[in-house]
Design a protein around this motif. Sequence first.
Motif, mmCIF file in Angstrom:
data_model
loop_
_atom_site.group_PDB
_atom_site.id
_atom_site.type_symbol
_atom_site.label_atom_id
_atom_site.label_comp_id
_atom_site.label_asym_id
_atom_site.label_seq_id
_atom_site.Cartn_x
_atom_site.Cartn_y
_atom_site.Cartn_z
ATOM 1 N N ASN A 137 0.816 -1.214 0.000
ATOM 2 C CA ASN A 137 0.000 0.000 0.000
ATOM 3 C C ASN A 137 0.852 1.269 0.000
ATOM 4 O OD1 ASN A 137 -2.458 1.405 -0.054
ATOM 5 N ND2 ASN A 137 -2.609 1.485 2.182
ATOM 6 N N ILE A 138 1.996 1.228 -0.711
ATOM 7 C CA ILE A 138 2.831 2.424 -0.813
ATOM 8 C C ILE A 138 3.133 2.775 -2.268
ATOM 9 C CG2 ILE A 138 3.921 2.177 1.456
ATOM 10 C CD1 ILE A 138 6.381 0.991 0.017
ATOM 11 N N ALA A 139 2.489 2.104 -3.216
ATOM 12 C CA ALA A 139 2.734 2.395 -4.629
ATOM 13 C C ALA A 139 2.187 3.777 -4.977
ATOM 14 C CB ALA A 139 2.069 1.335 -5.502
ATOM 15 N N ASN A 140 2.938 4.502 -5.785
ATOM 16 C CA ASN A 140 2.573 5.857 -6.198
ATOM 17 C C ASN A 140 1.471 5.790 -7.260
ATOM 18 O OD1 ASN A 140 2.433 8.460 -7.181
ATOM 19 N ND2 ASN A 140 4.642 8.718 -7.411
ATOM 20 N N PRO A 141 0.294 6.358 -6.998
ATOM 21 C CA PRO A 141 -0.792 6.297 -7.990
ATOM 22 C C PRO A 141 -0.775 7.439 -9.001
ATOM 23 C CG PRO A 141 -1.629 7.268 -5.982
ATOM 24 C CD PRO A 141 -0.171 6.939 -5.723
ATOM 25 N N PHE A 142 0.187 8.365 -8.907
ATOM 26 C CA PHE A 142 0.151 9.549 -9.766
ATOM 27 C C PHE A 142 0.212 9.207 -11.253
ATOM 28 C CE2 PHE A 142 2.068 12.475 -6.257
ATOM 29 C CZ PHE A 142 0.811 12.602 -5.681
ATOM 30 N N ALA A 143 1.112 8.285 -11.644
ATOM 31 C CA ALA A 143 1.220 7.945 -13.067
ATOM 32 C C ALA A 143 -0.093 7.384 -13.585
ATOM 33 C CB ALA A 143 2.355 6.949 -13.294
ATOM 34 N N ALA A 144 -0.744 6.552 -12.791
ATOM 35 C CA ALA A 144 -2.023 5.984 -13.216
ATOM 36 C C ALA A 144 -3.097 7.063 -13.317
ATOM 37 C CB ALA A 144 -2.461 4.879 -12.252
ATOM 38 N N VAL A 145 -3.105 7.998 -12.376
ATOM 39 C CA VAL A 145 -4.079 9.093 -12.427
ATOM 40 C C VAL A 145 -3.816 9.976 -13.640
ATOM 41 C CG1 VAL A 145 -4.907 11.162 -11.229
ATOM 42 C CG2 VAL A 145 -4.528 9.041 -9.953
ATOM 43 N N LEU A 146 -2.545 10.225 -13.944
ATOM 44 C CA LEU A 146 -2.207 11.008 -15.131
ATOM 45 C C LEU A 146 -2.541 10.237 -16.409
ATOM 46 C CD1 LEU A 146 1.124 12.589 -13.861
ATOM 47 C CD2 LEU A 146 -1.084 13.750 -14.180
ATOM 48 N N CYS A 147 -2.526 8.900 -16.345
ATOM 49 C CA CYS A 147 -3.078 8.105 -17.455
ATOM 50 C C CYS A 147 -4.552 8.428 -17.639
ATOM 51 C CB CYS A 147 -2.910 6.609 -17.179
ATOM 52 S SG CYS A 147 -1.272 5.949 -17.515
ATOM 53 N N GLY A 148 -5.235 8.644 -16.528
ATOM 54 C CA GLY A 148 -6.630 9.043 -16.606
ATOM 55 C C GLY A 148 -6.802 10.343 -17.367
ATOM 56 N N GLN A 149 -5.862 11.270 -17.188
ATOM 57 C CA GLN A 149 -5.907 12.515 -17.954
ATOM 58 C C GLN A 149 -5.765 12.240 -19.450
ATOM 59 O OE1 GLN A 149 -2.707 15.268 -17.177
ATOM 60 N NE2 GLN A 149 -3.605 16.870 -18.453
ATOM 61 N N LEU A 150 -4.784 11.405 -19.834
ATOM 62 C CA LEU A 150 -4.619 11.056 -21.246
ATOM 63 C C LEU A 150 -5.866 10.368 -21.791
ATOM 64 C CD1 LEU A 150 -0.942 9.662 -21.334
ATOM 65 C CD2 LEU A 150 -1.738 11.959 -21.953
ATOM 66 N N LEU A 151 -6.463 9.526 -20.973
ATOM 67 C CA LEU A 151 -7.671 8.810 -21.373
ATOM 68 C C LEU A 151 -8.813 9.787 -21.652
ATOM 69 C CD1 LEU A 151 -8.964 5.921 -21.607
ATOM 70 C CD2 LEU A 151 -9.651 6.214 -19.221
ATOM 71 N N LEU A 152 -9.005 10.735 -20.741
ATOM 72 C CA LEU A 152 -10.079 11.708 -20.913
ATOM 73 C C LEU A 152 -9.827 12.601 -22.131
ATOM 74 C CD1 LEU A 152 -10.859 12.769 -17.233
ATOM 75 C CD2 LEU A 152 -12.161 11.245 -18.706
ATOM 76 N N GLU A 153 -8.577 12.980 -22.353
ATOM 77 C CA GLU A 153 -8.263 13.769 -23.544
ATOM 78 C C GLU A 153 -8.595 12.988 -24.810
ATOM 79 O OE1 GLU A 153 -4.171 14.761 -23.053
ATOM 80 O OE2 GLU A 153 -4.559 16.387 -21.623
ATOM 81 N N TYR A 154 -8.256 11.713 -24.825
ATOM 82 C CA TYR A 154 -8.555 10.862 -25.977
ATOM 83 C C TYR A 154 -10.059 10.765 -26.205
ATOM 84 C CZ TYR A 154 -8.973 6.553 -28.736
ATOM 85 O OH TYR A 154 -9.296 5.629 -29.692
ATOM 86 N N LEU A 155 -10.829 10.739 -25.112
ATOM 87 C CA LEU A 155 -12.282 10.601 -25.208
ATOM 88 C C LEU A 155 -12.987 11.935 -25.465
ATOM 89 C CD1 LEU A 155 -12.864 8.081 -22.275
ATOM 90 C CD2 LEU A 155 -12.924 7.578 -24.727
ATOM 91 N N GLY A 156 -12.209 13.030 -25.501
ATOM 92 C CA GLY A 156 -12.794 14.335 -25.785
ATOM 93 C C GLY A 156 -13.119 15.170 -24.567
#
Length: 360
Positions: free
Chosen positions: A287-306
């Motif tokens: 329970n110490i893994a950094n979630p920032f990269a995954a959350v920033l993947c969410g940003q790329l995902l939302l950009e792709y989806l418009g």
Amino acid sequence: MPSIAVVPGDGIGNEVVPAAVRVLEALAQATGIELRFQRFDFGAERYLRTGEAVPADISAVVREMARTFDAIFFGAAGDDPRVPPEGTARRFLMTLRKDLDLYVNLRPCRLLDARLTPLKGKTEKDIDFVVFRENTEGLYSGLGGVFKMGTTDEIYIREELHTWKGVNRILRYAFEYARRTGRTRVTVAEKSGEEGLWLREMRNVARDFPDIEAENMHIDTLAYQMVLRPERFQVIVAENMWGDILSDLAAALHGGRGLSPSLCLNPETGCYVEPVHGTAPDIFGQNIANPFAAVLCGQLLLEYLGYSREGQLLQQAVVKAIQVGKTTPDLGGACTTDQVTDFLCEAVRELAAEARAVPT
């Protein structure tokens, strides 16, 4: 309603991808956008339960995913000491890339806080570029072989493949991206000389983009300049292996792989996003893994989806967390993955409320 297939995969993918989905769900509720998620259990955890990491007909599964979902959110593949090599999600990932011909690998390099870069005197405005890695050819195309393995006469041949189609389409996509995002320079990594396919095709494609400055740079010089003068780069394009190396170097410039998202796509077949930090078996389950990269993947995902505007709120939430020290140990903080995720969920709600209060 956009639908996203969620495949956490192996290792800390099972921690950071669910965390990112939580933040995306909080954002969707706060902004009114609608997203549908469906989880798929491929990888080591499935292997430990059933004896198979992926379905036997994985190619058919991948093709059906591409038809059914608007995008795929993938976590990580490989490197789990509990299972043999075939017991991971790697086969799913390789099938995904190959069967969907996902030739674009987009890796943003954006410094979110000046304290995170190892480069003296560089600030957020100095490090903001994108690396495009050709994702299907080069040394990773699988050509070659091993002869007389294990003997003193062993021969290992690994051939590098480049096609006009492969080079043209990644260059054209990079130039189109530069134009679409208001960037004015594309730098192409090469070292093959005047007769090389990459240099010749860069010049051909550049003729269709007179508003974009096109330059070629030897790969070793480019890596050197990335460290000395990252501010001169806007869009970098490279063949498969060089793009792999350059994008990891870029990650070091903006704070590490724990802040590094990626998007792989073919505009005609589909896309997936993936944090590039891997499975991290040494910290999996703590329970110490950094979630920032995954959350920033969410940003790329939302950009792709418009949903670019909503995606910006995810980046702002990550910036806010870094500024107040709500980070995991790899960034010097003392928070757990869950604690960081809780903070990000609340941050996107607050940021969404602030955005609604500002007249458009």
